[in-house]
Motif scaffolding. Structure first.
Motif, PDB file in Angstrom:
ATOM      1  N   GLN A  71       6.537 -29.604 -10.491  1.00  0.00           N
ATOM      2  CA  GLN A  71       7.329 -28.717  -9.630  1.00  0.00           C
ATOM      3  C   GLN A  71       8.803 -29.126  -9.737  1.00  0.00           C
ATOM      4  OE1 GLN A  71       4.930 -28.936  -5.862  1.00  0.00           O
ATOM      5  NE2 GLN A  71       5.464 -26.764  -5.778  1.00  0.00           N
ATOM      6  N   ALA A  72       9.490 -28.471 -10.652  1.00  0.00           N
ATOM      7  CA  ALA A  72      10.907 -28.759 -10.890  1.00  0.00           C
ATOM      8  C   ALA A  72      11.563 -27.525 -11.477  1.00  0.00           C
ATOM      9  CB  ALA A  72      11.065 -29.941 -11.843  1.00  0.00           C
ATOM     10  N   VAL A  73      12.652 -27.070 -10.857  1.00  0.00           N
ATOM     11  CA  VAL A  73      13.430 -25.946 -11.367  1.00  0.00           C
ATOM     12  C   VAL A  73      14.900 -26.331 -11.337  1.00  0.00           C
ATOM     13  CG1 VAL A  73      11.744 -24.224 -10.594  1.00  0.00           C
ATOM     14  CG2 VAL A  73      13.660 -24.819  -9.101  1.00  0.00           C
ATOM     15  N   PHE A  74      15.704 -25.626 -12.136  1.00  0.00           N
ATOM     16  CA  PHE A  74      17.118 -25.974 -12.182  1.00  0.00           C
ATOM     17  C   PHE A  74      17.953 -24.752 -12.513  1.00  0.00           C
ATOM     18  CE2 PHE A  74      15.685 -26.514 -16.538  1.00  0.00           C
ATOM     19  CZ  PHE A  74      16.752 -26.043 -17.301  1.00  0.00           C
ATOM     20  N   GLU A  75      19.259 -24.915 -12.402  1.00  0.00           N
ATOM     21  CA  GLU A  75      20.222 -23.903 -12.782  1.00  0.00           C
ATOM     22  C   GLU A  75      21.277 -24.537 -13.679  1.00  0.00           C
ATOM     23  OE1 GLU A  75      21.049 -20.600 -12.649  1.00  0.00           O
ATOM     24  OE2 GLU A  75      18.933 -20.423 -12.144  1.00  0.00           O
ATOM     25  N   GLY A  76      22.001 -23.691 -14.388  1.00  0.00           N
ATOM     26  CA  GLY A  76      23.155 -24.129 -15.156  1.00  0.00           C
ATOM     27  C   GLY A  76      24.318 -23.215 -14.835  1.00  0.00           C
ATOM     28  N   MET A  77      25.452 -23.787 -14.462  1.00  0.00           N
ATOM     29  CA  MET A  77      26.630 -23.000 -14.129  1.00  0.00           C
ATOM     30  C   MET A  77      27.871 -23.848 -14.397  1.00  0.00           C
ATOM     31  SD  MET A  77      25.818 -22.976 -10.021  1.00  0.00           S
ATOM     32  CE  MET A  77      27.150 -21.872  -9.609  1.00  0.00           C
ATOM     33  N   LYS A  78      29.042 -23.243 -14.304  1.00  0.00           N
ATOM     34  CA  LYS A  78      30.269 -23.970 -14.606  1.00  0.00           C
ATOM     35  C   LYS A  78      31.363 -23.679 -13.588  1.00  0.00           C
ATOM     36  CE  LYS A  78      29.831 -24.358 -19.653  1.00  0.00           C
ATOM     37  NZ  LYS A  78      30.379 -23.874 -20.948  1.00  0.00           N
ATOM     38  N   ALA A  79      32.250 -24.660 -13.451  1.00  0.00           N
ATOM     39  CA  ALA A  79      33.495 -24.478 -12.705  1.00  0.00           C
ATOM     40  C   ALA A  79      34.651 -24.589 -13.697  1.00  0.00           C
ATOM     41  CB  ALA A  79      33.624 -25.519 -11.607  1.00  0.00           C
ATOM     42  N   PHE A  80      35.720 -23.838 -13.435  1.00  0.00           N
ATOM     43  CA  PHE A  80      36.867 -23.766 -14.330  1.00  0.00           C
ATOM     44  C   PHE A  80      38.149 -23.996 -13.537  1.00  0.00           C
ATOM     45  CE2 PHE A  80      33.475 -20.919 -15.515  1.00  0.00           C
ATOM     46  CZ  PHE A  80      33.236 -21.212 -16.836  1.00  0.00           C
ATOM     47  N   LYS A 125      35.648 -29.746  -4.510  1.00  0.00           N
ATOM     48  CA  LYS A 125      36.895 -30.224  -3.908  1.00  0.00           C
ATOM     49  C   LYS A 125      37.043 -31.728  -4.084  1.00  0.00           C
ATOM     50  CE  LYS A 125      37.139 -26.587  -0.412  1.00  0.00           C
ATOM     51  NZ  LYS A 125      36.942 -26.257   1.029  1.00  0.00           N
ATOM     52  N   LEU A 126      35.936 -32.446  -3.940  1.00  0.00           N
ATOM     53  CA  LEU A 126      35.969 -33.901  -4.107  1.00  0.00           C
ATOM     54  C   LEU A 126      36.222 -34.299  -5.560  1.00  0.00           C
ATOM     55  CD1 LEU A 126      33.045 -35.263  -1.888  1.00  0.00           C
ATOM     56  CD2 LEU A 126      35.487 -35.645  -1.559  1.00  0.00           C
ATOM     57  N   ASP A 127      35.601 -33.580  -6.481  1.00  0.00           N
ATOM     58  CA  ASP A 127      35.651 -33.965  -7.887  1.00  0.00           C
ATOM     59  C   ASP A 127      36.498 -33.020  -8.727  1.00  0.00           C
ATOM     60  OD1 ASP A 127      34.118 -36.210  -7.491  1.00  0.00           O
ATOM     61  OD2 ASP A 127      32.235 -35.286  -8.072  1.00  0.00           O
ATOM     62  N   LYS A 128      37.505 -32.393  -8.113  1.00  0.00           N
ATOM     63  CA  LYS A 128      38.297 -31.388  -8.828  1.00  0.00           C
ATOM     64  C   LYS A 128      39.112 -31.977  -9.981  1.00  0.00           C
ATOM     65  CE  LYS A 128      42.225 -31.401  -5.558  1.00  0.00           C
ATOM     66  NZ  LYS A 128      41.698 -32.420  -4.632  1.00  0.00           N
ATOM     67  N   ASP A 129      39.433 -33.274  -9.903  1.00  0.00           N
ATOM     68  CA  ASP A 129      40.193 -33.884 -10.989  1.00  0.00           C
ATOM     69  C   ASP A 129      39.381 -33.972 -12.278  1.00  0.00           C
ATOM     70  OD1 ASP A 129      42.335 -34.168  -9.299  1.00  0.00           O
ATOM     71  OD2 ASP A 129      41.981 -36.283  -8.872  1.00  0.00           O
ATOM     72  N   TRP A 130      38.060 -33.848 -12.176  1.00  0.00           N
ATOM     73  CA  TRP A 130      37.201 -33.875 -13.351  1.00  0.00           C
ATOM     74  C   TRP A 130      37.212 -32.538 -14.093  1.00  0.00           C
ATOM     75  CZ3 TRP A 130      33.968 -38.030 -14.921  1.00  0.00           C
ATOM     76  CH2 TRP A 130      33.981 -39.140 -14.071  1.00  0.00           C
ATOM     77  N   ILE A 131      37.778 -31.509 -13.480  1.00  0.00           N
ATOM     78  CA  ILE A 131      37.849 -30.188 -14.114  1.00  0.00           C
ATOM     79  C   ILE A 131      39.199 -30.083 -14.804  1.00  0.00           C
ATOM     80  CG2 ILE A 131      37.498 -27.718 -13.799  1.00  0.00           C
ATOM     81  CD1 ILE A 131      36.502 -28.361 -10.946  1.00  0.00           C
ATOM     82  N   LYS A 132      39.192 -30.018 -16.113  1.00  0.00           N
ATOM     83  CA  LYS A 132      40.432 -29.956 -16.867  1.00  0.00           C
ATOM     84  C   LYS A 132      40.790 -28.506 -17.179  1.00  0.00           C
ATOM     85  CE  LYS A 132      40.736 -34.367 -16.785  1.00  0.00           C
ATOM     86  NZ  LYS A 132      41.719 -34.985 -15.869  1.00  0.00           N
TER      87      LYS A 132
END
Length: 356
Positions: A71-80, A125-132
């Motif tokens: 029982q495991a499901v996931f998604e894939g998405m991105k932030a820009f 918001k916490l990890d926004k510096d990781w988005i280049k």
């Protein structure tokens, strides 16, 4: 099933950051993770208070049902991130809808929409510096749900964990892809879980894909399980065929994932007056089109890869090389999609969601 009406998220920030040790110019997809993760447990019939905490290892009992019954499901998405420093999500409501469809098929509880969207935004918001910024750069987001109840009786779990982890990304595939049309193995069957992003779907295709890779192919395009006469989708992508100037793709079904990139490309094609046919795609038709020159392109579409042009395919011990297209649909749609995602063009369909 109930969940608390207050969707505030408990946040524990990491004391240090790993970001200074990351070479963002040389990323291997899915190997590097940001400083924080989102966690929410399902206990006693309800989702508990969501949390964001430092990215860390977790401890589960060996009897956790996910290890035994999948029982495991996931998604894939991105932030820009655009050039002004604003952070954007692309059609996140579709990801929320789809992970709940997947969960329901595996007898798992659906996750509240406000928790999903609020959790994503708080985490970003916490990890926004990781988005280049810059086209080609993104932060890959992996929401997933696993069964955590410690019991090995063969029945649905009563305890689950929903999580979101984040990984900085560049291009998923480099260059063009060579594929094998499936003749023996199947990805999914009628009445099965092919339409769900269930972890087991991917595990089941690793072996036949490894056989294809031994022959020099990167992916398999799967055919229907009953006859192997109709093309459906690839391991991590939906598939499009350009016959003359018409774009052709298989319809979604209980065997084929309802890809968000797929439906976006169909809409962009309609915006550009490109004829689109959503129908069954016979292997024989594509081989004949390759022989007579009317097959102009094949390309895959998915969140990680965005769009991957396919340069050749094999079926029945015949290899077909595809022509180089000067005005390729793959190039056009990829550029349009990336421009929308990175806030470089109009978003007339309202696909972007700003993280404020």
């Amino acid at each position: 099933m109930t969940h608390p009406s207050n969707s505030n998220i408990d946040i524990v920030k990491s004391n240090t950051s790993k970001i200074e040790n990351v070479d963002f110019d040389n990323l291997t997809f899915g190997r590097t993770f940001t400083d924080h993760m989102f966690v929410c447990d399902f206990i006693d019939g309800k989702w508990q208070q969501p949390k964001i905490m430092p990215y860390q290892a977790m401890t589960f009992e060996p009897s956790a049902r996910v290890f035994h019954y999948g029982q495991a499901v996931f998604e894939g998405m991105k932030a820009f991130k655009d050039d002004a420093g604003k952070v954007w999500l692309f059609r996140p409501e579709e990801n929320h809808k789809r992970i709940n469809i997947s969960s329901a098929r595996l007898a798992m509880p659906e996750f509240p929409k406000d928790y999903f969207l609020d959790g994503l935004e708080a985490l970003l918001k916490l990890d926004k510096d990781w988005i280049k910024p810059g086209v080609g750069n993104s932060l890959y987001l992996r929401p997933f749900v696993i069964a955590t109840e410690p019991a090995i009786s063969a029945s649905p779990a009563n305890m689950y964990r929903f999580m979101i982890i984040c990984s900085p990304a560049k291009a998923y595939y480099s260059g063009k892809v060579r594929v094998l049309f499936a003749e023996k193995y199947s990805r999914s069957a009628d009445g099965g879980v092919g339409f769900a992003k269930a972890a087991g779907n991917y595990a089941a295709q690793f072996y036949p894909t490894s056989l294809a890779q031994e022959k020099g192919y990167q992916q398999i395009i799967w055919t229907d399980a009953s006859t192997h006469e109709f093309l459906e989708e690839a391991g991590t992508m939906n598939i499009f065929f350009r016959i003359n100037d018409t774009l052709v793709t298989a319809p979604i079904s209980d065997r084929i994932l309802d890809g968000i990139t797929r439906k976006s490309i169909i809409q962009l094609a309609e915006d550009n007056n490109v004829p689109v046919e959503v129908r069954r795609v016979p292997v024989s038709e594509i081989k004949e089109a390759a022989r007579n020159g009317s097959l102009k392109e094949i390309f895959g579409a998915g969140t990680a890869a965005v769009i991957s042009p396919i340069s050749a395919f094999e079926h029945g011990n015949e290899v077909f090389e595809l022509p180089e297209m000067e005005n390729a649909y793959a190039t056009m749609f990829k550029k349009e999609l990336l421009n929308i995602q990175h806030n470089l063009s109009d978003d007339k369909h309202g696909w972007r969601r700003e993280v404020k």
